[in-house]
Structure formats: C-alpha cells, structure tokens
Enzyme design. Structure first.
Site, short mmCIF file in Angstrom:
data_model
loop_
_atom_site.label_atom_id
_atom_site.label_comp_id
_atom_site.label_asym_id
_atom_site.label_seq_id
_atom_site.Cartn_x
_atom_site.Cartn_y
_atom_site.Cartn_z
N ASP A 1 4.55 -3.34 -4.46
CA ASP A 1 4.20 -1.94 -4.74
C ASP A 1 4.59 -1.47 -6.13
O ASP A 1 4.67 -0.27 -6.36
CB ASP A 1 4.84 -0.99 -3.70
N ASP B 1 9.69 0.13 8.56
CA ASP B 1 9.17 0.52 7.24
C ASP B 1 9.89 1.74 6.69
O ASP B 1 9.87 1.99 5.48
CB ASP B 1 7.68 0.86 7.34
#
Length: 770
Positions: free
Chosen positions: A488, A708
């Site tokens: 990311d 997450d």
C-alpha cells in the site's frame, strides 16, 4: 473534513523553558468526524503546529472546545495530552520539543462528541495566543494529478475547491506545455460559487488519433483568479504498437561453478534503426569471476530479437568462499542492466544462489506462531501447515515482541525445516512494512514512523539495516528469502495525494520513493534474497487514470536504485485483500442488454474484473516500460476464495447489467473498495508455484485469522488508530461509493488474532477445505 487555521506573527513573550524566545505560531486543526448514534459520535483530530518565531526547545499547545461534550478519549500521538473542562493541552514529547524557525510538528488524538463538534478557534503556544483566523485562499482540488488518455479517446478528472470562496470563481483548464494532440474536450471553464464550491465538476481531456508511435505527455493548469491552482499531467496511451527500446537480459543472476562457466543471454526489446553494440564489463566483487566470451555483442535491424550469449567463468581456487561479482550490460543511450554472478565454490562452505523463480521446486516455511493459533481453532489443523508470510510491521518485530518470534528466530526455524524436508529448497516470505507515514490514506495500519520526525533516517538505521544484517548471515545462505516490499505504499502516491496530507508528504524527500529504493538497495544485494514490490489490486489501479501512472511510478522508483530495474524480481497484487483471482462468469468486454458490462456499478468503468487479468496486463506494461522479461507476478490468495452458499455456480440470466454482475460475481463484498475484515470471505487457492505463465506463485501473504483493524477505538502503543472502514455500522465514504463497510464486528487491532474471522474464512474456503 473541516479545518481551522490561525496564525500570529511577531508576538514576543517570555514563557517557560523558552524564556528568551519570541513566540509566533501557525496552527492548523483538522477533524475527521463521524456519527455513531443520533447526536453523538467520535472524531480524529489532526493538528499541525508551525513555529514562525524564534527557535523553541519545548512547547505547550492549548485550546478550548466550544462545548463540554467534546472529549479527548484518551488516545493520542506526538504529544502528552490532557483535558480539564473544555481546555485541551498538549506538551511536546522528548523527541519533538525542538522546533526551529519555520519547522512544523504533526500531532493528534482521538475523541468523542455529543451534541455538536465545532472546531476550536483560538490556540496558544507557551501561553501566547496564536491570534485570529487568517483569511484563506481556496485551492483547486483535483481527483487525480495524472491522467492517462487513450489515443483517439477521452479521459476525465474532477475539480472542486478546498474551501468556500467569498464570491463566484471561474476555474479554467488549459494546456501549458507538451503534446498538442492532448487537449481539453469539455469542462475547460467551470464556475464555483459560495454554495457549490465542494461539488466536484468534470473536466474531459482528449487525445487525437495519430500515426506515430510516441506516447506524448502534456501539463494542464487548473486554476483562476482568487484560487490556488493545480497541475494535472496527461499522458497519451498510444495505440500504434510502440515498445520502448531497452536491453533484455535473462537471467539477471547467474551461478558459475568454480573452474567452469555460466551464461546469460542478451537481446533488444524493439527493432533499432541501425546496429547497436551491447557490452558487458566486470564491476566490483570477486576478481575470479570474469567475462569469458560475449563481452561485445552487435544487434542489427534483423537479429535484434535473437538472444545472444555472454559466458562468465569462475577461476579454480583453494578458498571456501562463494564469491560474487556484478557485471554491467550497457549500450549508448539505453538503461544499463546488472547481472550478479555467484561462484559455486567446490571447496566447502555455503553457496547461495539466485534463481529465476524462488517458489519453483521449493517447500514453504510454516510460521509456528500462526500454525499454533490456526490448529487451536475447530478444523484449523487442515490448514495449519500452510506457508504464510512473516510480517515485520514495526522495529520491535525484528527482535520479537509480545511472545511472537523475531526475524532471526524465524530464520533459524526455517533452517531447521529446510534440513527436515529432504533435498528441496525452502522459501520463507518476509513482509517489509514500516515506511514513515505508512499507509497514509488509512488509520488501522498506521505505523510508528513519521517523515516529520526523522522517520526516513530511523527507517534506514533502525529498521532496514538490522533486517539486512540478519538476512545476509551465512547461516541463512541456503534459504530462499522472499521479501514483500511495503504494501500500500507506492499506489497511494498515484491515487490519494489530493485527499490526504500524509500522502502528499510521503510523495517528497524521505518518503515512499526514497524508502522503497533504500530497501531494494540493501536487500537486492543479498544473493538469496528476492524482492517483490506491492502493486495494490485491480479495484485500486485498474482505471485508465491510475494504471499507466502506476507503471511510470514503479519504473521511476526502481530505475533509480543501484541495480536499476534489475533490483526487483517481480510484483505482488492483492496483498491482504479480497479481490477474486479470476471471475469465471463475466469479463470486461461483455455487453448485457445492450449495456457494456463496464458500466455496471460494481465494475464502474474499470478495465479489469479480477487479479489474474490485472496482473497480466500490469506485467506486460512493466516489461514494455523497461523491466526485465523474466519479471514474476505473485497473487495473495489467502482470503479471496469466496466459497460457501453465496458462491454463484454459473452466470446470471438477467438482462439488467447490474443484476447480472451482482448475481455472477464470486467476490461478494458490498463494494470492491472495502478492505477491512470482510464478512463472508473465504480462504482461497492454497500456495501454488508457477500457476500460470508470468506468475511465480499464488501465495498466502496475509495469514488468515489476523485482523485488518479494530472495529472500535482501542488504545495501543503501536501507532494504530481507529479506521471507520473497520466499523460494521459505518455507512462509507467517497472511496467506497458511500456503501456500508462490510466489516465484521468485534475485531481486535490489526495483526492480532481474530478467531471469528478465521472460522468464517475456513468455512467459506474455495477450493473447500475438509
């Protein structure tokens, strides 16, 4: 998002430890606020303090909230926070008390509100008021800073203002430089008023059809009187079959037996207009390794694509060292390539080698920490021996923390597993994940390092350097060590610069480019270490406006490393995500009921519907840009199986395009942009080497069962904040089409064990797990 900025210049006082300092300051307060139930909710306050006066050795920031219902929770960062009544005070930490003239520090905290949540309007530093609110000039905010336009077609971006203007403002878009084939098709003049300033309006760019093979670029200014303008860079996606000229070397790592030879081949990527000479010269390293033949090769207009051989030799010696040496393959006007040759010593000692595909013929490392948690769940023993990645998500993880094994302990265990698996090599996967300003567009996985607080130097000296020192230990030379470089990170620089200040900061010096380059330089130099850069997923980068700019950014970043594009073995998609590897019942070229399938709300004009097609196209574009032809792709399949009763067994029969896609798709998320602890997901294809041409492996990088992000605010010392996308009651934002988050409830902090999620992933696995 709401913001207030106050400033004062030249206010002179004597306060605290800065008794002789002239205090002057500029404070920007931004609150990301949400509603949890009628009349109450929470917020994340981000504050930037800029010192515009004399240098400070310490600071104390104070302000008052307008209501008694606004509370610090307390979870904060960058300062020691306290609240008494409506007054909030933040004092410096030991590492950020010194503020030079012009220097800034970013701090913040999480809070709750009831009634209303107005911004504070007055701030003081060391007891001195920062003055009243300065008038601000609205800025033009564009949806993207880079747009790819297909030749003969159009592409769009949107523009809005950052704040309300005092009167109507006209914003014009005009080409300022570059290819005249790129023009403004519509939206060249937009009017923003004090009431519609925040409504995005569309600008359309066009690329004229031509017969050349050049992919032109042009810069467009977007601005006007009374606003701060922006620049959008457009690039033409040429359709005339051009391939950028480059040297193609296969492989880029060669093992040369002592007293014998090893080879690699060279060719050109495109037909030259005249003959091209390519030379190979020896660089630093073991002088026993030399060029035996093929030091100078000639490629003509007819034989340019025929591989020619370069032979390297390793002299016989009596030492036990497996020496290595770099060789530069170069030609005038082209980007050089680097080949790393390693001597396979015949006198004893470790002989690390670098192969084309580190997963081929190898067994995978089983993390004992994860395996034990998986085996303790009902039915979990069926997958407990699956290979998953080890995440180095903070500096403390290197040595090990909270009962988890450190990096050296994992490698020692990998050596033990390698000794027990017979003659097959063993591959261990390590996620490198600690860039300063990490995951700049989210909160759940924020990291411990900030660019503004010397984060880049700490990343190098406290994180990458210790990891590299461990990996290059001779004790681990027999392992194949795969590193997954910073999930990311680079994709955020393509899509999220306009919306997030931390992303804009990460786009500069000491940011993501510099961090990724440093990691590659240190890790690629270790012969048995393999480097794969994260490339997000199709539902992030699959649009025209994101795809080619991402390819350009990847190339720009990697080409600037010591070894250039040869410093990476490949790219990985879908890391820790849920996108289906392949959607079998529809493709992007279909038409349903006379409506292109790309027009459906789920696909939303994306050019890809799954990771297999996206990764294939990305690989082809990267090679055309100049990456080596042996580039390998990985797909994280740990949570994209989407089995269970909701899995469709065939295509829909509906003639409504939205119904057809929703009834046919394997991916059952509410929106393809949802990423946190997705309900209904299942484990996907088990790790598989060489599953398709150009793919090195399907892998499990995200260990199933590791959260997450937390579904509520949980105080912690890991820098991880509460992200509403992990809250199952959240109704979404513009990044996910204002849909529900689809997250599971009662989730712990990111990385911690989430039993309910593991059990659901196991139950919904596809292929099914017995």
């Amino acid at each position: 998002m709401t913001a207030a900025s106050v400033a004062a210049l030249g206010l002179v006082v004597g306060q605290g430890t800065a008794a002789n300092a002239a205090v002057a300051c500029d404070v920007t307060y931004t609150a990301n606020s949400w509603t949890s139930s009628p009349g109450q909710g929470g917020f994340t306050a981000s504050i930037t303090l800029k010192n515009t006066g004399d240098p400070l050795t310490s600071w104390s920031l104070a302000f008052d909230y307008a209501t008694a219902g606004q509370k610090y929770t307390p979870t904060g960062w960058g300062a020691n926070w306290s609240q008494s009544g409506t007054r909030v005070t933040g004092t410096n930490m030991p590492y950020n008390g010194n503020l030079a003239t012009g220097a800034s520090v970013s701090v913040g905290y999480n809070g709750t509100w009831s009634g209303t949540n107005p911004n504070p309007t007055a701030f003081s530093v060391n007891g001195t008021s920062c003055g009243g609110t300065n008038p601000t000039t609205p800025s033009v905010v564009t949806s993207s800073s880079a747009v790819a336009v297909n030749e003969g077609g159009t592409a769009t971006f949107t523009a809005r203002l950052s704040s309300a203007p005092s009167s109507n403002v006209t914003v014009t878009t005009a080409r300022t430089s570059g290819d005249t084939d790129l023009t403004v098709s519509s939206g060249g003049s937009l009017t923003f008023t004090p009431s519609n300033w925040n409504t995005a309006q569309t600008v359309t760019l066009a690329a004229a059809q031509d017969s050349d093979t050049a992919s032109g670029t042009a810069a467009f200014s977007v601005g006007g009187t009374g606003v701060t303008g922006a620049t959008v860079n457009a690039s033409e996606v040429d359709d005339d079959g051009t391939v950028e000229q480059s040297i193609v070397v296969t492989p880029t790592s060669v093992t040369v037996p002592e007293g014998s030879t090893g080879t690699y081949t060279v060719r050109l990527a495109a037909q030259p207009s005249s003959s091209v000479t390519v030379t190979t010269t020896a660089g630093s390293g073991d002088s026993n390794l030399t060029v035996s033949s093929g030091a100078s090769l000639t490629f003509t207009t007819s034989n340019w694509n025929v591989p020619q051989t370069v032979t390297l030799a390793a002299a016989q010696d009596t030492d036990t060292a497996a020496g290595s040496r770099t060789f530069t393959v170069a030609s005038t006007g082209l980007t050089s390539r680097t080949v790393t040759a390693t001597e396979a010593d015949d006198d004893g000692g470790p002989n690390p080698t670098h192969v084309e595909n580190p997963y081929a013929g190898a067994t995978g490392y089983v993390n004992p920490n994860w395996s034990a948690k998986a085996a303790a769940e009902p039915g979990g023993s069926a997958v407990a021996n699956t290979s998953t990645a080890v995440w180095m998500d903070r500096i403390a993880a290197i040595a090990g923390t909270g009962g988890a094994m450190g990096l050296r302990a994992h490698l020692d265990e990998a050596v033990r597993q390698d000794a027990a698996n017979g003659s097959a090599p063993l591959t261990i996967q390590v996620v490198i994940y600690n860039l300063p300003n990490r995951d700049c567009s989210a909160l759940a996985s924020n990291g411990e390092l900030l660019i503004a607080q010397d984060g880049f130097n700490r990343y190098k000296t406290e994180y990458i350097d210790p990891i590299a020192a461990i990996l290059r230990s001779p004790a681990y030379a027999g392992l194949r060590i795969v590193t997954i470089i910073e999930p990311d990170s680079l994709p955020n620089l393509v899509t999220n610069l306009n919306a997030f200040e931390k992303c804009r900061e990460a786009n500069g010096a000491g940011g993501y480019r510099d961090g990724v380059r440093y990691a590659l330089n240190q890790l690629h130099a270790i012969t048995n270490v393999y480097t794969y850069i994260d490339a997000a997923h199709h539902a992030w980068l699959g649009w025209d406006s994101n795809f080619q700019p991402s390819v350009n950014l990847f190339h720009e970043t990697v080409a600037a490393t010591t070894a250039g594009v040869d410093s990476v073995d490949g790219f990985i998609v879908n890391t820790a995500n849920y996108s289906a590897t392949s959607e079998p019942y529809f493709n992007v070229n279909m038409t349903i009921g006379n409506t292109p399938i790309r027009q459906s709300k789920w696909i939303d004009w994306n050019w890809y519907v799954d990771e297999q097609t996206f990764a294939t196209a990305l690989r082809n574009a990267l090679i055309a840009k100049g990456f080596r032809s042996g580039l390998g792709m990985l797909v994280d399949t740990s949570r994209n199986g989407w089995g269970g009763s909701a899995r469709p067994s065939g295509p829909s029969t509906s003639t409504n395009v939205d119904e057809f896609v929703n009834q046919s798709r394997l991916d059952r998320r509410i929106h393809a942009g949802n990423w946190c602890n997705q309900s209904g997901a299942g484990m996907g294809t088990r790790p598989t080497a060489s599953p398709a041409a150009g793919f090195d492996a399907y892998v499990w990088i995200k260990p199933p069962g590791e959260s997450d992000g937390a579904s509520r605010d949980i105080p912690n010392d890991e820098g991880k904040k509460f992200d509403r996308m992990c809250d199952p009651t959240y109704t979404g934002n513009n990044l996910n089409g204002n849909n529900m988050s689809g997250a599971k409830a009662d989730a712990p902090l990111s990385g911690q064990w989430f039993s309910a999620q593991f059990r659901e992933l196991l139950a919904n696995a596809y292929p099914p797990i017995n």
